[in-house]
Every structure is written in structure tokens, then in C-alpha cells.
Design a protein around this motif. Structure first.
Motif, PDB file in Angstrom:
ATOM      1  N   ASP A  28      24.722  36.298  46.250  1.00  0.00           N
ATOM      2  CA  ASP A  28      25.071  37.185  47.353  1.00  0.00           C
ATOM      3  C   ASP A  28      24.307  36.863  48.621  1.00  0.00           C
ATOM      4  OD1 ASP A  28      22.540  37.960  46.647  1.00  0.00           O
ATOM      5  OD2 ASP A  28      23.066  40.035  46.148  1.00  0.00           O
ATOM      6  N   TYR A  30      20.958  36.692  48.853  1.00  0.00           N
ATOM      7  CA  TYR A  30      19.622  37.284  48.876  1.00  0.00           C
ATOM      8  C   TYR A  30      18.681  36.655  47.848  1.00  0.00           C
ATOM      9  CZ  TYR A  30      21.135  40.875  52.126  1.00  0.00           C
ATOM     10  OH  TYR A  30      21.590  41.525  53.257  1.00  0.00           O
ATOM     11  N   ARG A 105      13.911  37.332  45.156  1.00  0.00           N
ATOM     12  CA  ARG A 105      14.982  38.168  45.696  1.00  0.00           C
ATOM     13  C   ARG A 105      14.489  38.798  46.985  1.00  0.00           C
ATOM     14  NH1 ARG A 105      20.138  38.201  45.025  1.00  0.00           N
ATOM     15  NH2 ARG A 105      20.291  40.477  45.093  1.00  0.00           N
ATOM     16  N   ARG A 108      16.373  44.029  51.423  1.00  0.00           N
ATOM     17  CA  ARG A 108      17.514  44.319  52.300  1.00  0.00           C
ATOM     18  C   ARG A 108      17.026  45.215  53.445  1.00  0.00           C
ATOM     19  NH1 ARG A 108      22.609  43.197  49.878  1.00  0.00           N
ATOM     20  NH2 ARG A 108      22.370  42.433  47.752  1.00  0.00           N
ATOM     21  N   HIS A 109      16.643  44.537  54.517  1.00  0.00           N
ATOM     22  CA  HIS A 109      16.137  45.218  55.706  1.00  0.00           C
ATOM     23  C   HIS A 109      16.531  44.385  56.912  1.00  0.00           C
ATOM     24  CE1 HIS A 109      13.231  46.627  58.741  1.00  0.00           C
ATOM     25  NE2 HIS A 109      13.142  47.736  58.025  1.00  0.00           N
ATOM     26  N   ASP A 113      16.646  40.366  57.207  1.00  0.00           N
ATOM     27  CA  ASP A 113      17.925  39.685  57.410  1.00  0.00           C
ATOM     28  C   ASP A 113      17.806  38.570  58.449  1.00  0.00           C
ATOM     29  OD1 ASP A 113      19.406  40.953  55.506  1.00  0.00           O
ATOM     30  OD2 ASP A 113      20.249  42.455  56.860  1.00  0.00           O
ATOM     31  N   ARG A 116      16.354  35.751  56.559  1.00  0.00           N
ATOM     32  CA  ARG A 116      17.356  35.207  55.634  1.00  0.00           C
ATOM     33  C   ARG A 116      18.344  34.306  56.366  1.00  0.00           C
ATOM     34  NH1 ARG A 116      22.432  36.841  53.605  1.00  0.00           N
ATOM     35  NH2 ARG A 116      22.408  38.676  54.945  1.00  0.00           N
TER      36      ARG A 116
END
Length: 219
Positions: A28, A30, A105, A108-109, A113, A116
Motif C-alpha cells: 500500500d 507504507y 511500516r 500515517r501522518h 507522507d 514517504r
């Protein structure tokens, strides 16, 4: 009597350019994979510590990884907004034939991002702008040899050679045999311009120490 400084053994950083191992269609976006260190790859250290070649031996991380899973941080926790908060959790870290393999992993922030996107190659929708990994460690065991392979027998001999004595025996080679690894993760600046593998992070040199080193070199 002048006291000459030796390379630090505590809270040291090394960085390596790397290609993130991202597989299209299998994740996905991440999951991060990469190598935090590469074995048996001599790197020229040319700094306030002196000039020498350094490499990481296979097995150097083995004991440390059984005692502590390193934190996964961005830029050693020095980003002004992310700070020392880990950007993810390590799900797999082990030595293989190439080096120190790391899988993590990402959180999600919004701030993470941005990291990433910079880690993701252009063909997978990112920029690929961040291409470095680094690990923070303390030296447990190391070994120094001269250019002819002769083992350095004492700190006094090592100090003399690092300060330029017996140039025919230079450059020295340092092998990291065992380290304690506290942190690993992506970094923006993986190397000095004239290097192709791991380098020492200049942020670890206190100004007072650097100034003293320069003063000693002038004596």
C-alpha cells in the motif's frame, strides 16, 4: 604533554546511499525496505579525526539486534517538525549477505507522507529525492591495520599514525567488528560529495572538540 583525540566510539553515525526496495502492486506504499549498512565496503573517512578507510564486518550487528530493536527515525530525529518521534516501526531487521536489511511500516501522518513521497521512486509516483540511510551506533569491538595489513597494537601507535606519523603505513583501515545499533532510518544527506559509501555525520562533532582538534594539528 599534548593529548591527541582518537575517533569517537559512542553515539557515532554512518550513512550510505541506497535504493529503496519498493515493489509496485505488492504494497500500500507504507512499507519501507532498504539497507542501513553494507558489509565489507571500504569508505574513506577524511575529517577532523584523520584520514582512514573504514568497513563494517559481517556479524557486527548480530548481538545488538538480539538485545534491542533500533528506532526508525528520519534524519536522526533532527527534523524541525517531526523531531525525535519515530516515523514508523521496524518489522524486520537482520543481517544478510549484503548488509543490514531493514523493513519498517511508516506511520500515517501528513508530515510522514512528505517523507514517504520523497522515498518512493519516480516510476512509482514519488520523487525519489531521499536516497540515503543511516545508522547510529556505539563501537564495542574494532580493529585497526596499516596499509600493509599490520595490526595496530596500541592507542599510542594509532594516535601517532592518525596524526601523520610514518606516512608509508597510511592510510589505515578500521574494521567495525561489533557495534550496538540504537537507531536507523532515511536521511536527506547520505554522503559527502567526494564519497560513494558510508560517511561520518558531521553533526556529531561538538564545536569545542573540532576546534581542539584543529589546534592540536597546528602544534
Amino acid at each position: 604533554m599534548v593529548t591527541r583525540l582518537l575517533p569517537p566510539r559512542i553515539d557515532v553515525c554512518r550513512s550510505v546511499p541506497f535504493t529503496p526496495l519498493v515493489r509496485a502492486g505488492e504494497d500500500d506504499g507504507y512499507t519501507f525496505e532498504g539497507y542501513g549498512a553494507v558489509f565489507n565496503s571500504p569508505t574513506r573517512i577524511d575529517s577532523w579525526e584523520g584520514t582512514f578507510d573504514e568497513l563494517v564486518a559481517p556479524g557486527a550487528f548480530r548481538k545488538s539486534l538480539t538485545e534491542l530493536i533500533p528506532k526508525f527515525q528520519f534524519d536522526h530525529g533532527h527534523h524541525p517538525l517531526i523531531g525525535s518521534v519515530p516515523i514508523g516501526a521496524i518489522t524486520d531487521i537482520h543481517e544478510d549477505e549484503r548488509g543490514l536489511f531493514v523493513q519498517a511500516r511508516l506511520g500515517r501522518h501528513m508530515l510522514i507522507d512528505f517523507v514517504r513521497e520523497a522515498l518512493t521512486p519516480p516510476d512509482l509516483g514519488g520523487t525519489g529525492a531521499i536516497n540515503g540511510m543511516s545508522f547510529r551506533f556505539s563501537v564495542v569491538r574494532d580493529e585497526w591495520r596499516d596499509r600493509n595489513g599490520k595490526k595496530i597494537g596500541s592507542e599510542g601507535e594509532l594516535s601517532r599514525l592518525l596524526y601523520g606519523a610514518e606516512p608509508e603505513r597510511l592510510p589505515l583501515q578500521r574494521t567495525l567488528l561489533e557495534v550496538k545499533c540504537a537507531e536507523v532510518g532515511p536521511v536527506v544527506w547520505p554522503a559527502y560529495p567526494d564519497t560513494t559509501a558510508s560517511v561520518r555525520s558531521n553533526m556529531l562533532i561538538p564545536n569545542a572538540v573540532a576546534a581542539r582538534r584543529l589546534h592540536l594539528l597546528e602544534l
